[in-house]
Enzyme design. Structure first.
Site, PDB file in Angstrom:
ATOM      1  N   ASP A 188       4.749   5.321   7.496  1.00 27.43           N
ATOM      2  CA  ASP A 188       4.069   4.638   8.599  1.00 27.43           C
ATOM      3  C   ASP A 188       4.904   4.629   9.880  1.00 27.43           C
ATOM      4  OD1 ASP A 188       1.997   4.136   6.883  1.00 27.43           O
ATOM      5  OD2 ASP A 188       2.255   1.958   6.825  1.00 27.43           O
ATOM      6  N   ASP A 230       0.824  -1.214   0.000  1.00 22.46           N
ATOM      7  CA  ASP A 230       0.000   0.000   0.000  1.00 22.46           C
ATOM      8  C   ASP A 230       0.860   1.267   0.000  1.00 22.46           C
ATOM      9  OD1 ASP A 230       0.803  -0.527   2.658  1.00 22.46           O
ATOM     10  OD2 ASP A 230      -0.885   0.581   3.492  1.00 22.46           O
TER      11      ASP A 230
END
Length: 253
Positions: A132, A60
């Site tokens: 992230d 992703d």
């Protein structure tokens, strides 16, 4: 001249980021969560894509590399781990820099979520793309790294100027706020959580955040202050962080 950032939703909870160097008109895509959405936004804006800047290898974040490169000819830049799912044109690591026209991005080592994760920091414009590693009121899960590595990475980001705008890659803030309230009763956090819940009710994004706001309210950055509540009193800072991360991993609020 400044860097312009265009943010838009991708997949179920990712954000896509297009950044344009206003001096030259060249644009970069930070990660490639959804090739179709990114190409549509580029066409809508009329921007010319020169770079793909990957933060880490997860699909992703790098899964759209090949399709976007085929459509635009952009140069793919990222840490070596990205080659697990995509070819790279240039490998980077902490301490390197990348130029987008006249905009200079410093590459910051930010491993922990994955071992080779990096962030991109535009010091002149006070902008950081952190993938992230750091989230609004949260941080990434430790899928590959250890707590001491992630704590060190978070401290590198926390050392940036307080007014640095932080573009994290997911809209997790409401969930993160609910967890934060379970381990921290600081008034500043309570006020922020209320604002977050209200913004999400209105369908508004909570990204970007700032380094200063995260230092003041994010339980992962505040871990040493929360150690006693989590049974980590007297432990090293990274061990207090590990206790907060462990509590989040099992939180069901």
């Amino acid at each position: 001249m400044p860097l312009t950032v265009h943010q838009f939703p991708c997949l179920s909870d990712n954000y896509g980021f297009l950044a344009r160097d206003e001096a030259t008109g060249l644009a970069a895509c930070v990660d490639t969560p959804e090739a179709g959405a990114i190409l549509r936004e580029l066409a809508k804006l009329g921007w010319r894509l020169a770079l793909i800047l990957n933060t880490h290898w997860h699909p992703d974040h790098a899964g759209g590399n090949a399709d976007i490169k085929a459509a635009t000819g952009a140069t793919i830049v990222g840490p070596a781990e990205v080659t697990r799912i995509s070819a790279l044109d240039r490998e980077v690591r902490g301490g390197d820099h990348v130029m987008l026209g006249e905009t200079r991005f410093e590459v910051i080592e930010s491993g922990g979520h994955t071992l080779g994760h990096v962030a991109y920091h535009d010091a002149d414009d006070r902008i950081a793309f952190v993938g992230d590693t750091l989230f609004a009121l949260g941080c990434g899960r430790l899928f590959e790294g250890k707590p001491d590595q992630m704590w060190d990475s978070l401290q590198r980001l926390a050392a940036l100027p307080d007014d640095t705008r932080v573009y994290c890659a997911h809209e997790y803030t409401a969930s993160n706020a609910r967890f934060a309230l379970s381990v921290d009763d600081d008034p500043a956090l309570k006020a922020r959580a209320e604002a977050v819940f209200a913004a999400r009710e209105r369908g508004e994004p909570t990204v970007p955040t700032t380094i200063g706001l995260e230092k003041a309210t994010n339980p992962f950055l505040r871990a040493p202050h929360l150690a006693a509540r989590l049974g980590a009193e007297g432990k090293q800072d990274y061990e207090a962080f590990a206790a907060v991360r462990a509590a989040k991993d099992v939180f069901r609020g």
